[in-house]
Design an enzyme around this catalytic site. Structure first.
Site, PDB file in Angstrom:
ATOM      1  CG  HIS A 324      -1.018   3.653   4.089  1.00  9.10           C
ATOM      2  ND1 HIS A 324      -1.788   4.135   5.022  1.00  9.10           N
ATOM      3  CD2 HIS A 324      -1.532   2.412   3.683  1.00  9.10           C
ATOM      4  CE1 HIS A 324      -2.796   3.202   5.422  1.00  9.10           C
ATOM      5  NE2 HIS A 324      -2.726   2.249   4.666  1.00  9.10           N
ATOM      6  CG  ASP A 381      -1.757  -4.103  -0.853  1.00  6.75           C
ATOM      7  OD1 ASP A 381      -2.272  -5.089  -0.319  1.00  6.75           O
ATOM      8  OD2 ASP A 381      -2.246  -3.142  -0.775  1.00  6.75           O
TER       9      ASP A 381
END
Ligand code: ACO
Length: 447
Positions: A324, A381
């Site tokens: 991320h 996700d």
């Protein structure tokens, strides 16, 4: 060389931030004093807005890795500590104690609603769920195999054509009507994109159902039999919408703000956000992640092989659902999603091989030096797709569900930007690296 001249720079009124001194920068003999801005959680920024005017130099930051585009009072996240709060409330508390509609209210209006405020918000949303009958006929025109994100983005953009009475960005009442319309209609638009893909009749929304129950009803009910919404599915969906509801200046939210900065109407701005979210490096990662887990499963379930592949730069393969831009710690949203995933699969007595592969992959990657060094952890996700699968939601709809959750955040940011006294059209600069001026060559002389 002559002594540098100092040109003090006035501190602009960054909403909500405080000034904390000046930094003196010298460039080519020109010197500028740039204000340091501090947020409520102590984050610091150098305000460079006047740097070019004073020194002729701009800053360059591809992908905005170190650039704050705005101050914002909506969401706080600390990527190092793994903290996420909406309007000051920890995501863990909101996921456990509120529902999505309440969280949407909090994000958009800034405070948790009283019970009267929440009742009237819910009532308003449940009375705007239908879309114009002519819009329903749009769905006949899309190819059956169209990606639902393409349909949803188009239909949301088309809301500007049907609801022209709420497009004035300077009229607070019109904006509010658009906000309620969007929140109410997006589940309908989303569910219809799925119905189109399976060739089933579009189900009308039901105002007696809650936000998530109504969506599941429009997804899975058919006119020829009764459909009962599983409350555990509705709860899991509600949690997923909450954890996806906002994430400060991510790609799609920045897109919504950028498009909105030109005073484009809310429907047009949100449609642009949906397009930005679709990409596999952003919201599309949940679909890409499940497809990757299926691929690993079909290839014998050797997770180590794929972890090794992700480490090879020339392989072009990345572990989807890992890493991320901001989180350099376990994504707090992934923790909540994994816990719900465990609970739901246990209740349904499902043994999903994809969940087993995901857990093994996480274990191997988190113990691997490459991932440790780069602080790559599972993101939002990684496990969400496993829950969606358990609920019978097809893989192409995963990103659509992300959009349904993120809608509240997009709206909150769009409104915050419009209320900002420092609002300007977003218009980055560049450093030109092409040819210098040259003479035009007539076509007969070109070789
Ligand atoms: N698998 C393998 N290596 C990775 C991964 C990954 N998933 N993510 C990052 N890396 C490596 C990079 O190759 C790079 O290595 P290097 O320093 O040796 O060159 C290093 O980690 C840093 O990565 P960057 O790409 O520079 O980080 P950036 O902040 O630009 O990218 C991103 C973040 C796009 C999310 C990236 O981690 C990625 O592609 N992840 C997979 C896609 C994904 O899950 N996206 C969803 C993000 S969450 C969301 O948007 C909702």
């Amino acid at each position: 060389m002559s002594a540098p001249t100092t040109k003090p720079v006035a501190v602009p009124p960054w909403p909500g931030a405080k000034a904390d001194g000046l930094v003196r920068l010298e460039i080519n003999g020109e010197s500028a004093e740039l204000p340091i801005i501090v947020g409520t959680e102590g984050e610091r920024a150098l305000d460079i807005a006047k740097l070019r005017a004073t020194t002729g130099t701009i800053t360059l930051d591809e992908g905005y890795v170190n650039t704050g585009s705005t101050t914002s009072a909506i969401t706080y996240l600390d990527g190092e500590q793994g903290i996420l709060r909406y309007r000051g409330y920890p995501i863990e508390d909101l996921a456990a104690k509120a529902d999505y509609v309440e969280v949407a209210y909090l994000l958009i209006y800034g405070e948790l609603p009283t019970s009267d405020e929440l009742d009237s918000f819910r009532t308003s949303l449940s009375h705007h769920t239908m879309i114009h009958e002519d819009m329903r006929s749009f769905y006949n025109g899309f190819p059956r195999d169209a990606h639902p994100m393409a349909i949803v983005g188009s239909v949301v953009g088309a809301l500007s054509t049907f609801y022209q009475d709420s497009l004035d960005v300077r009229d607070p009442r019109q904006v509010e009507v658009s906000v309620h319309r969007l929140l109410a209609k997006l589940p309908t638009i989303a569910a219809y994109s799925y119905k189109k893909s399976v060739g089933q009749p579009l189900m009308y929304p039901r105002n007696d159902l809650g936000y998530c129950e109504n969506f599941l009803q429009m997804m899975f009910a058919v006119p020829c039999e009764e459909y009962h919404v599983d409350p555990d599915f509705a709860d899991a969906l509600d949690m997923l919408l909450i954890v996806h509801a906002d994430h400060e200046q991510n790609c799609s939210t920045s897109t919504v703000r950028m498009v909105g900065s030109s005073d484009a109407n809310l429907f047009a701005s949100i449609s642009a956000g949906i397009s930005a979210l679709w990409g596999p490096l952003h919201g599309g990662a949940n679909q890409a992640c499940v497809e990757m887990l299926e691929r690993i499963g079909a290839d014998g379930g050797n997770v180590k092989k794929y972890v090794d592949l992700a480490k090879k730069k020339d392989s072009g393969f990345r572990l989807m659902g890992f890493g991320h831009r901001v989180y350099k710690n376990y994504d707090p949203r992934a923790k909540l999603i994994k816990a719900t995933c465990d609970k739901l699969l246990a209740k349904l007595s499902i043994r999903d091989p994809i969940f087993d592969i995901a857990q093994q992959l996480e274990e191997v990657a988190l113990a691997d030096e490459y991932f440790i060094e780069r602080k790559l952890y599972p993101n939002v996700d990684f496990y969400s797709g496993v829950i969606y699968r358990a609920m019978g939601i097809p893989v192409q709809m995963f990103t659509v569900l992300f959009a349904m959750g993120r809608l509240a955040g997009w709206i909150a940011h769009w409104i915050e930007m419009h209320h900002s006294p420092t609002k300007k059209i977003c218009r980055p600069r560049q450093i030109y690296t092409g040819e210098k001026r040259r003479e035009f060559i007539p076509i007969t002389q070109r070789t």
